[in-house]
Design a protein around this motif. Sequence first.
Motif, short mmCIF file in Angstrom:
data_model
loop_
_atom_site.label_atom_id
_atom_site.label_comp_id
_atom_site.label_asym_id
_atom_site.label_seq_id
_atom_site.Cartn_x
_atom_site.Cartn_y
_atom_site.Cartn_z
N ASP A 24 0.77 -1.30 0.14
CA ASP A 24 0.01 0.05 0.10
C ASP A 24 1.01 1.13 0.07
N GLY A 25 0.35 2.32 -0.52
CA GLY A 25 1.05 3.82 -0.56
C GLY A 25 1.61 4.13 -1.94
N ARG A 28 0.25 7.75 -2.50
CA ARG A 28 0.77 8.92 -1.79
C ARG A 28 2.26 9.05 -2.08
N ARG A 75 -12.41 2.69 -7.84
CA ARG A 75 -11.48 3.76 -8.41
C ARG A 75 -11.90 4.25 -9.53
MG MG Z 1 -4.03 2.45 -0.31
#
Ligand code: MG
Length: 241
Positions: A24-25, A28, A75
């Motif tokens: 995850d990430g 970001r 999404r």
């Molecule tokens: Mg995520």
Amino acid sequence: MSKFEKVLALPPERIPQHIAIILDGNGRWAKENHLARSQGHLAGANNVETITYACMDMGVKYLTVYAFSTENWSRSEDEVSYLMFLLKRYLIKNKQDAIRRRTRIRVIGNVADLKPDLQALIRDVEDSTADLTDFNLTFAINYGGRDELVRAVRGILEEGPEPSDITAEVLRSHLDTHDLPDPDLLIRTGGELRISNFLLWQLAYSEFYFLDKYWPDFTEDDLEQAVLDYAGRERRFGGRK
Ligand code: MG
Ligand code: IPE
Ligand code: IPE
């Protein structure tokens, strides 16, 4: 010091046999680097290769990565189709390498609901690597732990069982992961402290390791740190010596 010396010095039973990762990430990471989200996903996909090889070098036998959840369809269309493109690219790019490294590739999740070309590619890569046993790389694609349990229960009911036929072993054997051991260690990058519908049944006694780094920044050294942390834990499985 040679690579992963500290891990390789551990007693073999202290090395996790199966590592599962919630990568995850990516989004970001891209934002922080002033890049498009797609660039984050691309960097993330490339990092899967690096971390897979590191697992092999450490003597880990199974790596399972959460690549696309049943909830990720919500999404934008652009993001979903780019993620699907990356999965295809990964499988095409890595098939020969997997065969060379004697790696069995599996996909867990609701594959039947993926586009036909991706399904065909998954079948091809799974079939081409089905007899390989040195390493096991599993992608969770259109995967949700709840969806997996629902599909497992449907599969059992189609066999017309008596209520007393239903055991934990019967349920386990109908899961997508029926031929995989449960994860010993679950890693989640990106800083969130949740499992987001990953391997709900299989994580019952896994050790958890959360870290703040975004997935594209997760390095071999971070993996080594996680494995060393795991090695120092006492797994009791509800028992007491
Ligand atoms: Mg995520
Ligand atoms: C993980 O990165 C990859 C997938 C879920 C496919 P994210 O896209 O969730 O990145 P963040 O959480 O938005 O940073
Ligand atoms: C979990 O990440 C799913 C994958 C890594 C594929 P998400 O980014 O989708 O999870 P939430 O929304 O933060 O729970």
